[in-house]
Motif scaffolding. Sequence first.
Motif, PDB file in Angstrom:
ATOM      1  N   ASP A 136      22.655  40.689  12.619  1.00  0.00           N
ATOM      2  CA  ASP A 136      23.524  40.026  13.594  1.00  0.00           C
ATOM      3  C   ASP A 136      24.058  38.728  12.998  1.00  0.00           C
ATOM      4  OD1 ASP A 136      24.839  39.064  15.796  1.00  0.00           O
ATOM      5  OD2 ASP A 136      23.199  39.440  17.191  1.00  0.00           O
ATOM      6  N   PHE A 137      25.390  38.600  12.944  1.00  0.00           N
ATOM      7  CA  PHE A 137      26.026  37.389  12.427  1.00  0.00           C
ATOM      8  C   PHE A 137      26.244  36.338  13.513  1.00  0.00           C
ATOM      9  CE2 PHE A 137      26.963  40.248   8.996  1.00  0.00           C
ATOM     10  CZ  PHE A 137      27.036  39.452   7.866  1.00  0.00           C
ATOM     11  N   SER A 138      25.989  36.698  14.774  1.00  0.00           N
ATOM     12  CA  SER A 138      26.198  35.788  15.907  1.00  0.00           C
ATOM     13  C   SER A 138      27.647  35.311  15.919  1.00  0.00           C
ATOM     14  CB  SER A 138      25.203  34.620  15.850  1.00  0.00           C
ATOM     15  OG  SER A 138      23.882  35.107  15.904  1.00  0.00           O
ATOM     16  N   LYS A 139      27.872  34.002  16.224  1.00  0.00           N
ATOM     17  CA  LYS A 139      29.235  33.479  16.320  1.00  0.00           C
ATOM     18  C   LYS A 139      29.688  32.936  14.966  1.00  0.00           C
ATOM     19  CE  LYS A 139      29.089  32.287  21.238  1.00  0.00           C
ATOM     20  NZ  LYS A 139      29.285  31.221  22.256  1.00  0.00           N
ATOM     21  N   CYS A 140      30.867  33.398  14.524  1.00  0.00           N
ATOM     22  CA  CYS A 140      31.429  32.975  13.245  1.00  0.00           C
ATOM     23  C   CYS A 140      32.892  32.612  13.430  1.00  0.00           C
ATOM     24  CB  CYS A 140      31.307  34.090  12.202  1.00  0.00           C
ATOM     25  SG  CYS A 140      29.618  34.628  11.881  1.00  0.00           S
ATOM     26  N   PRO A 141      33.416  31.681  12.632  1.00  0.00           N
ATOM     27  CA  PRO A 141      34.835  31.324  12.735  1.00  0.00           C
ATOM     28  C   PRO A 141      35.733  32.495  12.356  1.00  0.00           C
ATOM     29  CG  PRO A 141      33.596  29.674  11.489  1.00  0.00           C
ATOM     30  CD  PRO A 141      32.704  30.858  11.643  1.00  0.00           C
ATOM     31  N   GLY A 171      28.931  41.056  14.834  1.00  0.00           N
ATOM     32  CA  GLY A 171      29.348  39.666  14.701  1.00  0.00           C
ATOM     33  C   GLY A 171      30.375  39.321  15.757  1.00  0.00           C
ATOM     34  N   GLU A 172      30.399  38.067  16.160  1.00  0.00           N
ATOM     35  CA  GLU A 172      31.383  37.588  17.143  1.00  0.00           C
ATOM     36  C   GLU A 172      32.260  36.548  16.479  1.00  0.00           C
ATOM     37  OE1 GLU A 172      31.656  35.342  21.504  1.00  0.00           O
ATOM     38  OE2 GLU A 172      29.707  35.815  20.619  1.00  0.00           O
ATOM     39  N   ALA A 173      33.566  36.795  16.481  1.00  0.00           N
ATOM     40  CA  ALA A 173      34.523  35.869  15.874  1.00  0.00           C
ATOM     41  C   ALA A 173      35.096  34.954  16.946  1.00  0.00           C
ATOM     42  CB  ALA A 173      35.650  36.641  15.183  1.00  0.00           C
ATOM     43  N   VAL A 174      35.064  33.666  16.689  1.00  0.00           N
ATOM     44  CA  VAL A 174      35.549  32.673  17.650  1.00  0.00           C
ATOM     45  C   VAL A 174      36.515  31.727  16.949  1.00  0.00           C
ATOM     46  CG1 VAL A 174      33.469  32.795  19.069  1.00  0.00           C
ATOM     47  CG2 VAL A 174      33.579  31.158  17.193  1.00  0.00           C
ATOM     48  N   ASP A 175      37.400  31.111  17.728  1.00  0.00           N
ATOM     49  CA  ASP A 175      38.314  30.103  17.190  1.00  0.00           C
ATOM     50  C   ASP A 175      37.542  28.830  16.859  1.00  0.00           C
ATOM     51  OD1 ASP A 175      40.743  31.545  17.328  1.00  0.00           O
ATOM     52  OD2 ASP A 175      40.868  31.185  19.481  1.00  0.00           O
ATOM     53  N   VAL A 176      37.929  28.180  15.766  1.00  0.00           N
ATOM     54  CA  VAL A 176      37.315  26.903  15.409  1.00  0.00           C
ATOM     55  C   VAL A 176      37.899  25.807  16.287  1.00  0.00           C
ATOM     56  CG1 VAL A 176      36.879  27.607  13.037  1.00  0.00           C
ATOM     57  CG2 VAL A 176      39.032  26.492  13.620  1.00  0.00           C
ATOM     58  N   ASN A 177      37.179  24.715  16.366  1.00  0.00           N
ATOM     59  CA  ASN A 177      37.617  23.587  17.201  1.00  0.00           C
ATOM     60  C   ASN A 177      38.645  22.775  16.426  1.00  0.00           C
ATOM     61  OD1 ASN A 177      37.874  21.677  19.163  1.00  0.00           O
ATOM     62  ND2 ASN A 177      35.836  20.777  18.884  1.00  0.00           N
ATOM     63  N   ALA A 178      39.849  23.316  16.369  1.00  0.00           N
ATOM     64  CA  ALA A 178      40.947  22.650  15.671  1.00  0.00           C
ATOM     65  C   ALA A 178      42.229  22.858  16.476  1.00  0.00           C
ATOM     66  CB  ALA A 178      41.122  23.203  14.257  1.00  0.00           C
ATOM     67  N   GLY A 179      43.110  21.859  16.451  1.00  0.00           N
ATOM     68  CA  GLY A 179      44.351  21.972  17.208  1.00  0.00           C
ATOM     69  C   GLY A 179      45.239  20.760  17.000  1.00  0.00           C
ATOM     70  N   LEU A 180      46.304  20.701  17.759  1.00  0.00           N
ATOM     71  CA  LEU A 180      47.267  19.598  17.668  1.00  0.00           C
ATOM     72  C   LEU A 180      46.871  18.465  18.608  1.00  0.00           C
ATOM     73  CD1 LEU A 180      50.573  21.692  17.625  1.00  0.00           C
ATOM     74  CD2 LEU A 180      49.293  20.809  15.668  1.00  0.00           C
ATOM     75  N   SER A 209      35.808  20.767  13.617  1.00  0.00           N
ATOM     76  CA  SER A 209      34.727  21.673  13.225  1.00  0.00           C
ATOM     77  C   SER A 209      34.107  21.194  11.917  1.00  0.00           C
ATOM     78  CB  SER A 209      35.263  23.097  13.063  1.00  0.00           C
ATOM     79  OG  SER A 209      36.150  23.161  11.957  1.00  0.00           O
ATOM     80  N   ASN A 210      33.105  21.924  11.446  1.00  0.00           N
ATOM     81  CA  ASN A 210      32.430  21.551  10.201  1.00  0.00           C
ATOM     82  C   ASN A 210      32.852  22.437   9.027  1.00  0.00           C
ATOM     83  OD1 ASN A 210      31.261  23.884  11.057  1.00  0.00           O
ATOM     84  ND2 ASN A 210      29.135  23.170  10.945  1.00  0.00           N
ATOM     85  N   ILE A 211      33.985  23.136   9.155  1.00  0.00           N
ATOM     86  CA  ILE A 211      34.497  23.962   8.071  1.00  0.00           C
ATOM     87  C   ILE A 211      35.918  23.537   7.740  1.00  0.00           C
ATOM     88  CG2 ILE A 211      33.087  25.931   8.793  1.00  0.00           C
ATOM     89  CD1 ILE A 211      35.675  27.198   9.852  1.00  0.00           C
ATOM     90  N   THR A 212      36.381  23.889   6.561  1.00  0.00           N
ATOM     91  CA  THR A 212      37.742  23.576   6.145  1.00  0.00           C
ATOM     92  C   THR A 212      38.714  24.552   6.801  1.00  0.00           C
ATOM     93  OG1 THR A 212      36.961  22.742   4.019  1.00  0.00           O
ATOM     94  CG2 THR A 212      39.300  23.315   4.187  1.00  0.00           C
ATOM     95  N   ALA A 213      39.710  24.029   7.501  1.00  0.00           N
ATOM     96  CA  ALA A 213      40.677  24.869   8.210  1.00  0.00           C
ATOM     97  C   ALA A 213      41.984  24.909   7.414  1.00  0.00           C
ATOM     98  CB  ALA A 213      40.931  24.330   9.614  1.00  0.00           C
ATOM     99  N   HIS A 214      42.389  26.087   6.975  1.00  0.00           N
ATOM    100  CA  HIS A 214      43.665  26.276   6.297  1.00  0.00           C
ATOM    101  C   HIS A 214      44.712  26.646   7.346  1.00  0.00           C
ATOM    102  CE1 HIS A 214      41.698  26.304   2.308  1.00  0.00           C
ATOM    103  NE2 HIS A 214      40.719  26.917   2.947  1.00  0.00           N
ATOM    104  N   PHE A 215      45.851  25.952   7.343  1.00  0.00           N
ATOM    105  CA  PHE A 215      46.846  26.186   8.390  1.00  0.00           C
ATOM    106  C   PHE A 215      48.215  26.495   7.787  1.00  0.00           C
ATOM    107  CE2 PHE A 215      47.298  21.710   7.423  1.00  0.00           C
ATOM    108  CZ  PHE A 215      48.666  21.498   7.488  1.00  0.00           C
ATOM    109  N   GLN A 216      49.052  27.123   8.616  1.00  0.00           N
ATOM    110  CA  GLN A 216      50.419  27.464   8.236  1.00  0.00           C
ATOM    111  C   GLN A 216      51.259  27.509   9.498  1.00  0.00           C
ATOM    112  OE1 GLN A 216      50.770  31.239   6.265  1.00  0.00           O
ATOM    113  NE2 GLN A 216      52.941  31.011   5.826  1.00  0.00           N
TER     114      GLN A 216
END
Length: 216
Positions: free
Chosen positions: A72-77, A156-165, A191-198
């Motif tokens: 089980d991967f639980s919650k992942c970005p 596994g459960e994929a969730v949005d990271v806490n990132a936004g405008l 969040s605690n991960i690097t967010a790549h945006f476009q």
Amino acid sequence: MESSPYFQLTCSNDAYRVVPPGASALVRIRFTPNKNKDYSHELVCVTERERIVVPIRAIGARAILDFPDQLDFSKCPVKCSTQKTLLVRNVGNQAARYRLSTQSPFSVMPAIGILDAGDTMQVTVGFHPLTTGDHCGSLAVCCSTGEENIHTKLRGEAVDVNAGLSTNSMEFEKTFITMSSHKTMLIENRSNITAHFQWKAFPTEKGEIEEKRRLV
């Protein structure tokens, strides 16, 4: 029973017996292997009405890999790779020539290899979801000795990271023709991960694909 160097009846092969109704007859078979491998033979019993064939099987050494029943991967970005490492041991008494396979968004490394009896190895299972929500799959383990495949359930459960405008809307003041005005907004990654945006015109890839089909 046909002649075999490994299986012999303790009585004569052409022995005739009368078994009364409801009774049973004891048949003894001697097994003499010379190698640690699989053996097979047949015991044939012929009556006045039918011919009964009893398969004889002797299973030799086997490789047994102790994979867990579930991972089980639980919650992942979402759109990020998450990995878990398993320490797998060959608890059987023969070297395992194995092949591992799974389905997207899961992956596994190494996919093929050899593990001697009593040895351990590290298996890395990856989870890279492209959409949010629950994802399920299975990890299949196949050995060359022909046993039924081992299956480990993957979830596994994929969730949005806490990132936004920093703002949801922007209002520009009056601007003269041929002139330009500017406003500034912030992209905040909490969040605690690097967010790549476009920057894109549609929030999902599905929306982009549908728009491209519409234009075509």
